[in-house]
Enzyme design. Sequence first.
Site, PDB file in Angstrom:
ATOM      1  N   ASN A 128      10.101 101.771 -18.947  1.00 53.32           N
ATOM      2  CA  ASN A 128       9.140 101.772 -18.163  1.00 53.32           C
ATOM      3  C   ASN A 128       7.952 102.806 -18.221  1.00 53.32           C
ATOM      4  O   ASN A 128       7.442 103.321 -17.155  1.00 53.32           O
ATOM      5  CB  ASN A 128       9.340 101.379 -16.571  1.00 53.32           C
TER       6      ASN A 128
ATOM      7  N   HIS B 282       8.365  99.858  -5.719  1.00 47.60           N
ATOM      8  CA  HIS B 282       9.251  98.778  -6.312  1.00 47.60           C
ATOM      9  C   HIS B 282       9.483  97.966  -5.367  1.00 47.60           C
ATOM     10  O   HIS B 282       9.711  96.794  -5.697  1.00 47.60           O
ATOM     11  CB  HIS B 282      10.577  99.572  -6.892  1.00 47.60           C
TER      12      HIS B 282
END
Length: 495
Positions: free
Chosen positions: A318, A349
Amino acid sequence: QVNFVVCQLFALLAAIWFRTYLHSSKTSPFIRHVVATLLGLYLALFCFGWYALHFVIQSGISYYIMIIIGVENMHKYCFVFALGYLTVCQITRVYIFDYGQYSADFSGPMMIITQKITSLAFEIHDGMFRKNEDLTPSQRCLAVRRMPSLLEYLSYNCNFMGILAGPLCSYKDYITFIEGRSYQLQQSEANGKEDAKYEQTDPSPNIAVAQKLLICGLSLLFHMTITKTLPVEYNIDDNFRATASWPVRFFYLYLSLMAARPKYYFAWTLADAINNAAGFGFRGYDKNGATRWDLVSNLRIQQIEFSTSFKMFLDNWNIQTALWLKRVCYERATFSPTIQTFILSAIWHGVYPGYYLTFLTGVLMTLAARAIRNNIRHYFVESPAVKLCYDIVTWMATQAAISYTVVPFVLLSVKPSFTFYSSCYFCLHIASILVLLVFPLKRTQKGSKKHESVQPVWSRKLEEESLLQKNNYSTTNNSFSQKQEITCRYQALKQ
């Protein structure tokens, strides 16, 4: 999930059409902005229904905040609003509608839009308020020197190439692409003065796109076959925990978490291929003259699977989110930047408790891994044979630590996460604390030099490569801005 894949495949075809028929040499930036935005909103509406209005609302209010607050404090207000709006949507979705569901939901694109809103707000603040000498080299090159128009802002946040799965890109990279300056390189002499401009032949992304689509196919095949036979939940199965030996349990833990990664490989690589198919993502040429299409790539699979340190894994997983965390949090934190960065990552998140358990565990693992690396690694790098043994051992330790850390991220809830950790007697938590007690962490200097001298969790090497390959930017048409961009590029090349 079917809608998501169908929309991404449609976006891939639209990207090819966009590069072929709406190339910057054939049409104006205004038309490219309008088409990219409308296609993006159409895909969002098709995939998420009227929940797609959240994307427009979040972007619209953030733009209004930027206009009325002013460049001095807008980055703070935009950061709080965008992250707060995202969090409210995530709470509503998780605790009211479908707790524990893995189906594609509208909060996924909002996570990317939140990154874009906050990063652009900081870049405008850097470019229009802060003094040039107070900025780091990367902040100087990413700084935006004029306020974007509403169309440019919506196009950046909601374009069809990245609205569903990202990845994040800098505002200046995106505008450079839309305006057709991605392939213009500017030579600088040793004294930093402008030399001659020339435009290279527009390189074709076809090979890069084909390679990435092949990786997508293999990842999808792996996910639909192997992943189903190695569920992460089996790690907390009562019979398995009671009968399996420790080596078997850790081996299955590694296999089950490795099998959980291909779905991310599929989604991120497909998103990367879509951007490349539209002509976005070109990052220059390597030393052999081959084109590089990894400007907005989100992962490096080989480095992930063969990482020999916790840091190396995070550097290649990521990637764009890691850079976002570094730029908006780590570099700007006044105390405990590592802890603040992991907390921000957890909040971004979502609201599942497992996310927070993972990232709090990640803080311990990161600090412990950094302490071990700083204190003992130099003893094992002299001899190639010893270095090979060291790499093998650290690869095994890294894979075990990563798998151990991310189990709550997959299990989501508190009870199964603690069931797993208690079945392992919190062994790596305890080991990390002992390491931090035995091995000292190197202290960092106060002040502005802190972030330049200390290697963060996220790879500084990746940041420097981005600067070296950064295309020439132009934020305004006046000569002062052009001179600043030349100086910025020259300093980046020196780095």
